[in-house]
Design an enzyme around this catalytic site. Structure first.
Site, short mmCIF file in Angstrom:
data_model
loop_
_atom_site.label_atom_id
_atom_site.label_comp_id
_atom_site.label_asym_id
_atom_site.label_seq_id
_atom_site.Cartn_x
_atom_site.Cartn_y
_atom_site.Cartn_z
N ASN A 80 0.81 -1.22 0.00
CA ASN A 80 0.00 0.00 0.00
C ASN A 80 0.84 1.27 0.00
O ASN A 80 1.77 1.39 -0.76
CB ASN A 80 -1.00 -0.03 1.15
CG ASN A 80 -1.97 -1.18 1.02
OD1 ASN A 80 -2.38 -1.52 -0.08
ND2 ASN A 80 -2.32 -1.81 2.13
N SER A 81 0.56 2.18 0.89
CA SER A 81 1.19 3.50 0.85
C SER A 81 2.55 3.58 1.52
O SER A 81 3.14 4.65 1.59
CB SER A 81 0.26 4.53 1.49
OG SER A 81 -0.86 4.73 0.67
#
Length: 143
Positions: A80-81
Site C-alpha cells: 500500500n502507501s
C-alpha cells in the site's frame, strides 16, 4: 507510529531477555502474539536480523481471515502507501547528495513527459499536490 512503537518495544525485549531461563524464541513469539491481539493484526511475517544475518524468521496468523489461510514464507502482502515513505527518504538522500533539486521541474530528470506535466516540480510530486491525474489501472491493481 505503530511500527516504530513495535520496533522499539521489540528491540528492548531482545536486548533484555538474555539472562532469563525462558528461551528467547518463546518470548519473541509471546510478544508478537500479544501485539497482534492488541493491534488487531490478522497476520504477519517477521525476520530478526543480527549482524547482517537472519537469526529468526517466523510467520504468524492469517493471510486471509475469511478462509483461514495461514501466513507462510511465500505469502505476499500488499505494501500500500508505505512506498511513499521509502520514496520520500530516497529522494531526500538524493537532495542531500546534490543529485536532485526538489524545486526543479520533473522534466529535468524524466524524458518524454506530456507537455502539461513538464513544469511540475519534484516538491509538488512529493507533496501530492502536482495536479497530475490518477492513471492507475484499478482492474490490475486488484489482482
Amino acid at each position: 507510529m505503530r511500527i516504530r512503537t513495535i520496533t522499539v518495544v521489540f528491540s528492548f525485549i531482545l536486548w533484555g531477555i538474555g539472562g532469563y531461563a525462558q528461551p528467547v524464541a518463546d518470548k519473541v513469539d509471546a510478544f508478537i502474539k500479544y501485539e497482534m491481539r492488541e493491534r488487531s493484526i490478522p497476520g504477519l511475517q517477521m525476520a530478526v536480523i543480527q549482524h547482517g544475518k537472519i537469526v529468526r524468521m517466523s510467520n504468524y496468523g492469517f493471510a486471509n481471515v475469511e478462509f483461514s489461510v495461514p501466513v507462510t514464507d511465500s505469502t505476499v502482502f500488499s505494501i500500500n502507501s508505505i512506498t511513499k515513505a521509502f520514496t520520500g527518504v530516497a529522494i531526500m538522500q538524493l537532495v542531500e547528495e546534490g543529485k536532485v533539486n526538489i524545486e526543479s521541474p520533473i522534466s529535468r530528470y524524466l524524458d518524454s513527459l506530456p507537455l502539461t506535466w513538464q513544469k511540475v516540480t519534484v516538491r509538488q510530486l512529493m507533496g501530492h499536490i502536482s495536479g497530475l491525474p490518477d492513471i492507475t489501472d484499478t482492474l490490475t491493481d486488484e489482482l
